[in-house]
Design a protein around this motif. Structure first.
Motif, PDB file in Angstrom:
ATOM      1  N   ALA A 122       0.847  -1.185   0.000  1.00 36.30           N
ATOM      2  CA  ALA A 122       0.000   0.000   0.000  1.00 36.30           C
ATOM      3  C   ALA A 122       0.888   1.244   0.000  1.00 36.30           C
ATOM      4  O   ALA A 122       2.060   1.179   0.389  1.00 36.30           O
ATOM      5  N   PRO A 123       0.344   2.395  -0.414  1.00 34.78           N
ATOM      6  CA  PRO A 123       1.148   3.626  -0.355  1.00 34.78           C
ATOM      7  C   PRO A 123       1.530   3.945   1.088  1.00 34.78           C
ATOM      8  O   PRO A 123       0.788   3.640   2.019  1.00 34.78           O
ATOM      9  N   PRO A 124       2.699   4.562   1.301  1.00 35.17           N
ATOM     10  CA  PRO A 124       3.079   4.952   2.662  1.00 35.17           C
ATOM     11  C   PRO A 124       2.200   6.098   3.158  1.00 35.17           C
ATOM     12  O   PRO A 124       1.670   6.878   2.362  1.00 35.17           O
ATOM     13  N   PRO A 125       2.048   6.233   4.479  1.00 33.76           N
ATOM     14  CA  PRO A 125       1.270   7.348   5.025  1.00 33.76           C
ATOM     15  C   PRO A 125       2.044   8.655   4.912  1.00 33.76           C
ATOM     16  O   PRO A 125       3.241   8.668   4.613  1.00 33.76           O
ATOM     17  N   ALA A 126       1.362   9.749   5.173  1.00 34.32           N
ATOM     18  CA  ALA A 126       2.040  11.042   5.224  1.00 34.32           C
ATOM     19  C   ALA A 126       3.084  11.017   6.336  1.00 34.32           C
ATOM     20  O   ALA A 126       2.835  10.534   7.437  1.00 34.32           O
ATOM     21  N   ALA A 127       4.269  11.505   6.041  1.00 32.60           N
ATOM     22  CA  ALA A 127       5.388  11.406   6.975  1.00 32.60           C
ATOM     23  C   ALA A 127       5.211  12.330   8.171  1.00 32.60           C
ATOM     24  O   ALA A 127       4.673  13.436   8.043  1.00 32.60           O
ATOM     25  N   LEU A 148      15.392  17.352  14.946  1.00 31.21           N
ATOM     26  CA  LEU A 148      16.837  17.365  14.795  1.00 31.21           C
ATOM     27  C   LEU A 148      17.480  18.180  15.916  1.00 31.21           C
ATOM     28  O   LEU A 148      16.861  19.091  16.461  1.00 31.21           O
ATOM     29  N   PRO A 149      18.718  17.854  16.285  1.00 33.95           N
ATOM     30  CA  PRO A 149      19.391  18.630  17.328  1.00 33.95           C
ATOM     31  C   PRO A 149      19.663  20.060  16.858  1.00 33.95           C
ATOM     32  O   PRO A 149      19.852  20.309  15.672  1.00 33.95           O
ATOM     33  N   GLY A 150      19.687  20.958  17.809  1.00 31.80           N
ATOM     34  CA  GLY A 150      19.970  22.355  17.489  1.00 31.80           C
ATOM     35  C   GLY A 150      21.302  22.806  18.037  1.00 31.80           C
ATOM     36  O   GLY A 150      21.504  23.991  18.299  1.00 31.80           O
ATOM     37  N   ASN A 151      22.240  21.861  18.186  1.00 27.40           N
ATOM     38  CA  ASN A 151      23.514  22.155  18.833  1.00 27.40           C
ATOM     39  C   ASN A 151      24.699  22.110  17.880  1.00 27.40           C
ATOM     40  O   ASN A 151      25.842  21.905  18.295  1.00 27.40           O
ATOM     41  N   ALA A 174      21.210  14.837   8.894  1.00 26.95           N
ATOM     42  CA  ALA A 174      21.144  13.658   9.751  1.00 26.95           C
ATOM     43  C   ALA A 174      22.082  12.592   9.204  1.00 26.95           C
ATOM     44  O   ALA A 174      22.389  12.555   8.006  1.00 26.95           O
ATOM     45  N   ALA A 175      22.517  11.708  10.106  1.00 28.70           N
ATOM     46  CA  ALA A 175      23.342  10.558   9.755  1.00 28.70           C
ATOM     47  C   ALA A 175      22.666   9.305  10.319  1.00 28.70           C
ATOM     48  O   ALA A 175      21.911   9.384  11.289  1.00 28.70           O
ATOM     49  N   ASP A 191      11.616  12.007   3.554  1.00 26.42           N
ATOM     50  CA  ASP A 191      10.367  12.669   3.924  1.00 26.42           C
ATOM     51  C   ASP A 191      10.231  12.885   5.422  1.00 26.42           C
ATOM     52  O   ASP A 191       9.444  13.730   5.865  1.00 26.42           O
ATOM     53  N   TYR A 192      10.993  12.135   6.213  1.00 30.76           N
ATOM     54  CA  TYR A 192      10.872  12.210   7.672  1.00 30.76           C
ATOM     55  C   TYR A 192      11.884  13.183   8.293  1.00 30.76           C
ATOM     56  O   TYR A 192      11.877  13.395   9.496  1.00 30.76           O
ATOM     57  N   ILE A 193      12.732  13.765   7.468  1.00 28.50           N
ATOM     58  CA  ILE A 193      13.758  14.685   7.961  1.00 28.50           C
ATOM     59  C   ILE A 193      13.332  16.119   7.637  1.00 28.50           C
ATOM     60  O   ILE A 193      13.077  16.449   6.491  1.00 28.50           O
ATOM     61  N   PRO A 194      13.274  16.989   8.648  1.00 29.59           N
ATOM     62  CA  PRO A 194      12.837  18.369   8.389  1.00 29.59           C
ATOM     63  C   PRO A 194      13.725  19.078   7.383  1.00 29.59           C
ATOM     64  O   PRO A 194      14.934  18.800   7.342  1.00 29.59           O
TER      65      PRO A 194
END
Length: 268
Positions: A65-70, A75-78, A207-208, A265-268
């Motif tokens: 099925a299609p994936p849901p909306a992410a 993320l860290p702000g440092n 991100a890593a 899609d899950y990374i801002p």
């Protein structure tokens, strides 16, 4: 195709070149398919892309099925890149990621089209240098290209300058080759330290990533429960048994009642 229409566009020392934990119990897929398999002629654009595959491969490929909306992660702000071995979500999704680029299986693009699921490629510049166009074809199927350094060194414990050179240089070259500079990163072997995440951030990596499952020779290797969990990141490589590895990953995700989703899609 469904996904592209919607989107428009450790673990193992002996198992992977990327991983440093003892191998858990494997789950084996069906009979092997070698990388020497001949290229199959493309089906007409209006046909089911699965029709371009041999019947034996069609039978081994599940539908999703299609994936849901992410739902975006935090993320860290440092001044460091985020670090994830899974995406913290209860959504019934998992993430297919493929590293390096040394083996260039002629069936990969057809498999990607037929599966019609999101895939993230973490490419090493030296591994793709002999045929960068191969990965451009994979990109055209909907796969996204992210960063895995220039030469695949162990980064942990190295100087900031060394790590920044490998990470920034990889991102710069991949951006030149494929039109979009990566913003995600996988350190070789998953080995990293605080310097790695700081250098990655300074190179523009948001991100890593590590992983929760890995594959080799048609087997899926699990951490903990022998089932893919929601949010898990799954590691593959471009290797001689690429076809078996890819089908094993698809079936492990399907067996768990999940659907592949796009990591980006899950990374801002």
């Amino acid at each position: 195709m469904r996904y592209r229409a919607l989107t428009a566009a450790l673990l193992l020392a002996g198992l992977t070149a990327c991983g440093d934990q003892a191998a858990p119990t494997p789950v084996t897929s069906s009979a092997p398919v070698r990388s020497a398999a001949p290229t199959v002629e493309s089906a007409p654009a209006t046909a089911d892309p699965r029709a371009a595959l041999p019947p034996a491969l069609q039978a081994r490929m599940p539908r999703f099925a299609p994936p849901p909306a992410a739902t975006k992660v935090t993320l860290p702000g440092n001044g460091t890149a985020g670090w994830f071995s899974r995406i913290p979500t209860d959504q019934k999704v998992a993430f297919i990621t493929i590293d390096d680029g040394w083996e260039k299986n002629p069936l990969a693009a057809q498999l990607f089209r037929a599966a019609d699921v999101p895939i993230t490629l973490f490419l090493e510049v030296n591994a793709i240098a002999d045929n960068p166009g191969y990965f451009r074809t994979l990109q055209q199927t909907g796969a996204t290209i992210q960063n895995h350094t220039i030469s695949h060194p162990v980064l942990k414990g190295r100087s900031y300058a060394f790590q920044k050179h490998e990470i920034c240089g990889g991102a710069d070259k991949l951006g030149q080759l494929y039109g979009t500079r990566p913003t995600l990163f996988r350190p070789p072997g998953g080995a990293h330290d605080a310097t790695t995440l700081r250098a990655a951030h300074d190179c523009g990596m948001k991100a890593a990533f590590f992983w929760k499952e890995a594959t080799n020779k048609g087997k899926v290797f699990y951490q903990g429960k022998k089932v893919v969990q929601p949010g898990d990141i799954i590691l593959m490589h471009f290797r001689p048994r690429f076809v078996d590895d890819f089908l094993a990953v698809l079936n492990a995700i399907h067996k768990a009642g999940l659907t592949p989703a796009r990591l980006e899609d899950y990374i801002p």
